[in-house]
Enzyme design. Structure first.
Site, PDB file in Angstrom:
ATOM      1  N   GLU A  35       0.535  -1.441  -0.108  1.00  0.00           N
ATOM      2  CA  GLU A  35       0.037   0.036   0.406  1.00  0.00           C
ATOM      3  C   GLU A  35       1.079   0.997   0.217  1.00  0.00           C
ATOM      4  O   GLU A  35       2.341   0.949   0.523  1.00  0.00           O
ATOM      5  CB  GLU A  35      -0.973   0.071   1.415  1.00  0.00           C
ATOM      6  CG  GLU A  35      -1.695   0.908   1.428  1.00  0.00           C
ATOM      7  CD  GLU A  35      -2.583   1.246   2.648  1.00  0.00           C
ATOM      8  OE1 GLU A  35      -2.633  -0.267   3.287  1.00  0.00           O
ATOM      9  OE2 GLU A  35      -3.470   2.056   2.428  1.00  0.00           O
ATOM     10  N   ARG A 261       4.374 -12.466   9.880  1.00  0.00           N
ATOM     11  CA  ARG A 261       5.128 -11.591  10.099  1.00  0.00           C
ATOM     12  C   ARG A 261       6.798 -11.510  10.247  1.00  0.00           C
ATOM     13  O   ARG A 261       7.043 -12.235  11.493  1.00  0.00           O
ATOM     14  CB  ARG A 261       4.415 -10.303  10.333  1.00  0.00           C
ATOM     15  CG  ARG A 261       3.517  -9.896  10.043  1.00  0.00           C
ATOM     16  CD  ARG A 261       2.618  -8.428  11.191  1.00  0.00           C
ATOM     17  NE  ARG A 261       3.822  -7.585  10.393  1.00  0.00           N
ATOM     18  CZ  ARG A 261       2.365  -7.054   9.677  1.00  0.00           C
ATOM     19  NH1 ARG A 261       1.464  -7.592   9.377  1.00  0.00           N
ATOM     20  NH2 ARG A 261       3.097  -5.845   9.291  1.00  0.00           N
ATOM     21  N   LYS A 271       4.229   0.420   9.877  1.00  0.00           N
ATOM     22  CA  LYS A 271       4.307   1.523   8.945  1.00  0.00           C
ATOM     23  C   LYS A 271       3.373   2.681   9.942  1.00  0.00           C
ATOM     24  O   LYS A 271       4.462   4.213   9.594  1.00  0.00           O
ATOM     25  CB  LYS A 271       3.649   2.089   7.760  1.00  0.00           C
ATOM     26  CG  LYS A 271       4.229   1.136   6.309  1.00  0.00           C
ATOM     27  CD  LYS A 271       4.172   1.023   5.085  1.00  0.00           C
ATOM     28  CE  LYS A 271       2.491  -0.140   4.666  1.00  0.00           C
ATOM     29  NZ  LYS A 271       2.522  -0.185   3.803  1.00  0.00           N
TER      30      LYS A 271
HETATM   31  P1  ATP Z   1       2.558  -1.813   8.323  1.00  0.00           P
HETATM   32  O1  ATP Z   1       1.798  -3.351   8.948  1.00  0.00           O
HETATM   33  O2  ATP Z   1       4.457  -2.274   8.607  1.00  0.00           O
HETATM   34  O3  ATP Z   1       1.936  -1.002   7.904  1.00  0.00           O
HETATM   35  P2  ATP Z   1       1.528  -3.225   5.777  1.00  0.00           P
HETATM   36  O4  ATP Z   1       0.646  -5.058   6.135  1.00  0.00           O
HETATM   37  O5  ATP Z   1       0.623  -2.692   6.236  1.00  0.00           O
HETATM   38  O6  ATP Z   1       2.461  -3.103   6.858  1.00  0.00           O
HETATM   39  P3  ATP Z   1       1.571  -3.387   2.749  1.00  0.00           P
HETATM   40  O7  ATP Z   1       2.068  -2.140   2.540  1.00  0.00           O
HETATM   41  O8  ATP Z   1      -0.418  -3.415   3.177  1.00  0.00           O
HETATM   42  O9  ATP Z   1       1.799  -3.045   4.577  1.00  0.00           O
HETATM   43  O10 ATP Z   1       2.030  -4.743   2.830  1.00  0.00           O
HETATM   44  C1  ATP Z   1       2.549  -5.654   1.402  1.00  0.00           C
HETATM   45  C2  ATP Z   1       3.354  -6.701   1.974  1.00  0.00           C
HETATM   46  O11 ATP Z   1       3.915  -6.727   2.819  1.00  0.00           O
HETATM   47  C3  ATP Z   1       2.452  -7.491   2.547  1.00  0.00           C
HETATM   48  O12 ATP Z   1       1.776  -8.713   1.620  1.00  0.00           O
HETATM   49  C4  ATP Z   1       1.826  -7.455   4.144  1.00  0.00           C
HETATM   50  O13 ATP Z   1       1.254  -9.245   4.301  1.00  0.00           O
HETATM   51  C5  ATP Z   1       3.624  -7.743   4.012  1.00  0.00           C
HETATM   52  N1  ATP Z   1       4.193  -7.431   5.629  1.00  0.00           N
HETATM   53  C6  ATP Z   1       3.931  -6.080   5.294  1.00  0.00           C
HETATM   54  N2  ATP Z   1       4.518  -6.165   6.569  1.00  0.00           N
HETATM   55  C7  ATP Z   1       5.657  -7.634   6.898  1.00  0.00           C
HETATM   56  C8  ATP Z   1       6.357  -8.100   7.965  1.00  0.00           C
HETATM   57  N3  ATP Z   1       6.855  -7.656   8.996  1.00  0.00           N
HETATM   58  N4  ATP Z   1       6.580  -8.881   7.788  1.00  0.00           N
HETATM   59  C9  ATP Z   1       6.242  -9.802   7.194  1.00  0.00           C
HETATM   60  N5  ATP Z   1       5.608  -9.857   5.591  1.00  0.00           N
HETATM   61  C10 ATP Z   1       4.983  -7.975   5.411  1.00  0.00           C
HETATM   62 MG    MG Z   2      -1.576  -2.551   4.834  1.00  0.00          MG
END
Ligand code: ATP
Ligand code: MG
Length: 555
Positions: A35, A261, A271
């Site tokens: 995102e 994660r 984020k």
């Molecule tokens: P955050 O929780 O840090 O805001 P998010 O999951 O909202 O992260 P996205 O941009 O939606 O961030 O994530 C893109 C991809 O990266 C998704 O498939 C998500 O599952 C993966 N991802 C995000 N954080 C992690 C993590 N700590 N470990 C592994 N994969 C991750």
């Molecule tokens: Mg997200």
């Protein structure tokens, strides 16, 4: 080692192997779906390495798709940084970058299809009523009073939502599933809402935006994704993912598989929290070298190879865990130990005057750039009567354990001569200001001929030819292993996470140091020129990581 033997195995790859063996799929298509609401962090690197790694190893394809359904928090700058970071890690996405917003028209049509088959309705409950009707984990929800509206009414209202006739929050499109489902996500979830916000890709074309759960599965299906890999918090979204796909006329059915994660000690990963650090000016932007962002780690001196290796070592499972910082640090150390040229920098200098060395003479000593790799070549070290050594490398008196410079004792200058200390000057507070000594001209590249043993080796820089530099010593950003668990994580920021040293002097070969080129400053650690602030007139070096071993073991 053959390529084959270093391929990782994990439960997801096992599923893919079975799907290929059974003929369920002929080839594999994965995607990385960030995102664009922040910079990528090392947790994303785990997901990138997993998705792109599978695409590569199975000769399949991996798409980069911006999951951009929430224009309120998104920004085109984040789109640019994300693309840059994925490429920097060494991965290539298939074809053009994709956006969920590319599919807004398709998504709208699928929503209309759900309305027509009686599986979606326009609801006029406001947010608070919606909460009341939703029920709790223990109690079922209640049906919305608008749930049994006719298809015609729903079609009309949904079209008028799109035309901008209704206020934000007044109407929403909801899937008609089951208000009594034990999975709250299945209790007639909202799939479209009204937002009068400009979108970074579609401008003002839309004032209704599809929700994540509706968008993601359809985008996956449109792109022919075979395995949709996401983190564990999406486990209870999976029934909705499957429901949407099963209830629209789309032939593909990607399989959602969840993995845990990455959590890393002494840092935060979400984020939202990283954005707070930036907004509250607790760090110098998203690419502050203390941030666990890819851009920050790159600026700190981490290499793509070290991050990819780290992701390989931590593996992919369904178990939640917390990885120690040392696991990350050993990946970068192991990489830089092999790849980083050596150089000398004195961070806290005192002058050593070699009284038997001719005044004004400059000798060009040659030093290997790497002790074990001749191919990395050599460099010139100007040697002069006055040199700088580190304050910690001289003592007036010391016991035998101290293998550095002591009055009346000898030490070797790295890549240079054996020198001896004779006496020193001190200031009024008793701090040593200058050391006087002598050098042994017979000891360049060889041991003293009379069999004298000189054990210690110290680093040095010519006082007249060295270049002043700013050196930033970075340490972990937080003082506790799990800052996310704190009430206010800003209260546990490590005040020593950045110590700026302004007294450093580096050898002249570093005048051309460029951002991200790593060096081992002998006996000090691994450093790189700062890619933002370092210029040829004002060198700034960042400490990537300290040395595991002292130089005595390393030399
Ligand atoms: P955050 O929780 O840090 O805001 P998010 O999951 O909202 O992260 P996205 O941009 O939606 O961030 O994530 C893109 C991809 O990266 C998704 O498939 C998500 O599952 C993966 N991802 C995000 N954080 C992690 C993590 N700590 N470990 C592994 N994969 C991750
Ligand atoms: Mg997200």
């Amino acid at each position: 080692m053959s390529e084959e033997s270093v391929r990782p195995t994990n439960f997801i790859r096992n599923i893919i192997d079975q799907d290929l063996a059974s003929g369920k799929h002929a080839s594999v298509v994965t995607r990385f779906p960030p995102e664009p609401n922040g910079y990528l962090h090392i947790g994303h690197a785990k997901s990138i390495c997993l998705n792109f790694g599978i695409g590569q190893d199975y000769q399949g394809q991996t798409n980069l798709r911006f999951d951009d359904t929430n224009p309120a928090k998104e920004d085109i700058d984040f789109v640019h940084s994300i693309k840059e970071d994925v490429q920097w890690l060494g991965f290539e996405w298939a074809g053009e970058v994709r956006y969920s917003s590319n599919y807004f028209e398709d998504l709208y049509n699928y929503a209309v299809e759900l309305i027509k088959t009686g599986k979606a309705f326009v609801c006029q409950l406001d947010a608070e009523q919606m909460r009341e009707y939703r029920g709790t984990l223990k109690e079922p929800g209640k049906n919305s009073p608008w749930r049994d509206q006719s298809v015609e009414e729903n079609l009309d209202l949904f079209e008028r939502m799109r035309k901008g006739e209704f206020a934000e929050g007044s109407h929403s499109l909801r899937a008609k599933i089951d208000m009594a489902s034990p999975n709250i996500k299945m209790r007639d979830p909202i799939i479209y809402r009204i937002r009068f916000i400009e979108h970074h890709q579609t401008g003002n074309k839309w004032c209704i935006y599809p929700m994540y759960d509706f968008t993601h599965c359809i985008s996956d299906a449109i792109e022919g994704i075979t395995h949709s890999l996401c983190t564990l918090e999406f486990e209870d979204h999976r029934p909705l993912y499957d429901w949407v796909i099963d209830n629209i006329s789309i032939p593909a059915h990607p399989q959602q598989i969840e993995f845990s994660r990455l959590n890393l000690e002494y840092t935060v990963m979400s984020k939202r929290k990283l954005a707070a650090l930036v907004e509250e000016n607790l760090v110098d932007g998203w690419n502050d070298p203390r941030m666990p962002t890819i851009a920050g780690m790159r600026r700190r001196g981490y290499t793509p190879a070290s991050l990819v290796e780290f992701c390989k070592r931590i593996g992919v499972t369904k178990q939640e865990n917390m990885i120690e910082m040392s696991a990350l640090e050993s990946c970068i150390r192991e990489d830089l130990n092999v790849t980083a040229p050596r150089a000398m920098a004195v961070l806290d200098p005192i002058k050593l005057i070699l009284e038997n060395y001719p005044e004004g003479q400059v000798e060009e000593l040659t030093a290997p750039n790497h002790p074990n790799d001749e191919a990395m070549g050599t460099r010139v070290l100007p040697f002069t009567r006055e040199i700088l050594i580190d304050r910690a490398d001289f003592k007036e008196e010391a016991n035998k354990k101290y293998k550095r410079l002591v009055i009346d004792k000898e030490v070797r200058l790295r890549n240079g001569y054996v020198v001896k200390a004779l006496r020193c000057d001190k200031d009024a507070d008793g701090n040593i200001t200058t050391v006087y000594g002598s050098y042994d001209p017979e000891t360049l590249g060889k041991n003293p001929s009379d069999g004298r043993k000189v054990k210690g080796v110290i680093h040095w820089v010519s006082a007249s030819h060295g270049i002043p530099a700013t050196v930033r010593l970075y340490d972990r950003l937080f003082t506790v292993p799990n800052p996310a668990a704190e009430e206010a994580f800003s209260a546990v920021i490590n005040p020593e996470s950045l110590v700026t040293v302004t007294t450093a002097v580096v050898e002249p070969s570093l005048a051309i140091a460029k951002g991200e080129q790593a060096y081992q400053f002998e006996r000090e650690g691994y450093f790189c020129a700062d890619n933002k602030d370092s210029t040829s007139d004002n060198l700034v070096f960042n400490r990537t990581v300290g040395l595991r071993d002292t130089w005595a073991n390393n030399a």
